[in-house]
Structure formats: C-alpha cells, structure tokens
Design a protein around this motif. Sequence first.
Motif, PDB file in Angstrom:
ATOM      1  N   GLU A 107       0.831  -1.209   0.000  1.00 56.13           N
ATOM      2  CA  GLU A 107       0.000   0.000   0.000  1.00 56.13           C
ATOM      3  C   GLU A 107       0.865   1.257   0.000  1.00 56.13           C
ATOM      4  O   GLU A 107       0.569   2.228  -0.704  1.00 56.13           O
ATOM      5  CB  GLU A 107      -0.933  -0.005   1.206  1.00 56.13           C
ATOM      6  CG  GLU A 107      -2.043  -1.025   1.107  1.00 56.13           C
ATOM      7  CD  GLU A 107      -2.957  -0.998   2.320  1.00 56.13           C
ATOM      8  OE1 GLU A 107      -3.050   0.047   2.985  1.00 56.13           O
ATOM      9  OE2 GLU A 107      -3.586  -2.037   2.597  1.00 56.13           O
ATOM     10  N   LEU A 120       1.005   4.108  -2.979  1.00 60.24           N
ATOM     11  CA  LEU A 120       0.814   5.527  -2.676  1.00 60.24           C
ATOM     12  C   LEU A 120       2.011   6.345  -3.162  1.00 60.24           C
ATOM     13  O   LEU A 120       1.849   7.420  -3.734  1.00 60.24           O
ATOM     14  CB  LEU A 120       0.603   5.717  -1.165  1.00 60.24           C
ATOM     15  CG  LEU A 120       0.391   7.147  -0.699  1.00 60.24           C
ATOM     16  CD1 LEU A 120      -0.822   7.774  -1.363  1.00 60.24           C
ATOM     17  CD2 LEU A 120       0.245   7.187   0.817  1.00 60.24           C
ATOM     18  N   GLN A 127       1.728   6.850  -6.852  1.00 56.46           N
ATOM     19  CA  GLN A 127       0.697   7.839  -7.181  1.00 56.46           C
ATOM     20  C   GLN A 127       1.208   9.251  -6.935  1.00 56.46           C
ATOM     21  O   GLN A 127       1.006  10.146  -7.751  1.00 56.46           O
ATOM     22  CB  GLN A 127      -0.565   7.573  -6.364  1.00 56.46           C
ATOM     23  CG  GLN A 127      -1.298   6.320  -6.768  1.00 56.46           C
ATOM     24  CD  GLN A 127      -2.438   5.977  -5.819  1.00 56.46           C
ATOM     25  OE1 GLN A 127      -2.630   6.611  -4.790  1.00 56.46           O
ATOM     26  NE2 GLN A 127      -3.190   4.947  -6.160  1.00 56.46           N
TER      27      GLN A 127
END
Length: 132
Positions: free
Chosen positions: A6, A10, A13
């Motif tokens: 995760e 992130l 992104q």
Amino acid sequence: MDAWQEIEELRQQLAHLAMVGRVSDVNEAKRQVRVIWPASGETSGWLFVLQHSGAGLDIKPDGGHTHEITDTYTGGGSASVEPDHKHSGGSTVTVWLPKINEMVLVLYLPVFGGDGFVLGGVGGVAKCKLAV
C-alpha cells in the motif's frame, strides 16, 4: 495487499502528481501544450498553461497622460506630467507560453484521469535530481 504494498502504491501515485517534462506541441489559441515525459517517452494530453510571471502588460498611450502613484514603496506622486487620457484600444496583455523543447513543471489533480496544468518553465533542469 500488505502495508508495504500500500505504501509503495501511494508513493507511485504521489510521484506522478508533479512531473517535469519537455514541451512537444503548443496551441497558442487555447493556451495549451503537450509534454513528453523523459522517463517513459510518452506524450501527455493537452495541458492548460497557468499564467506565468513573465507575462506583461503593454500599453500604447493614445496621448499624453498622468498616473497618480499611491503605493508606499515609491512614496506616491505622479508618474508623468502630461494631461489625462484614456488607454482605450491600446492595451494588450502578453501571455507566457513555453516554447517547444522547453522543460516545464506539470501538476496533476490527485484523481483518476485528472487534468494537469503547466505551472511554469524549469530552467537548469539538467542539474536537478528528479526522484521517482
């Protein structure tokens, strides 16, 4: 998906929210450009260019004039001693657009398929370290 996956997703992104690219196309009428991303060689869609500090106001007076200065930096006074007149028809705003091959900083909205905007030119980018 575990916590490390995760975090990596992130990070990926966030890495694509602000990017530096090279201008490949310019549409002066729409004030938009397309950018090639150096890391991938891909070309962006059309991106709007935000107003740049290089823009200027060009005034061609239609006669003599006087402008009162009221700011505290100059202390006030008169900018000229000519009679008053209007600047109708002679004022134009120069809009900055990057040139082809110029390096620019692009900011994308943090939503899927979000629009991007050119914030400005990036001088000396060859000396910058771009982390991804």
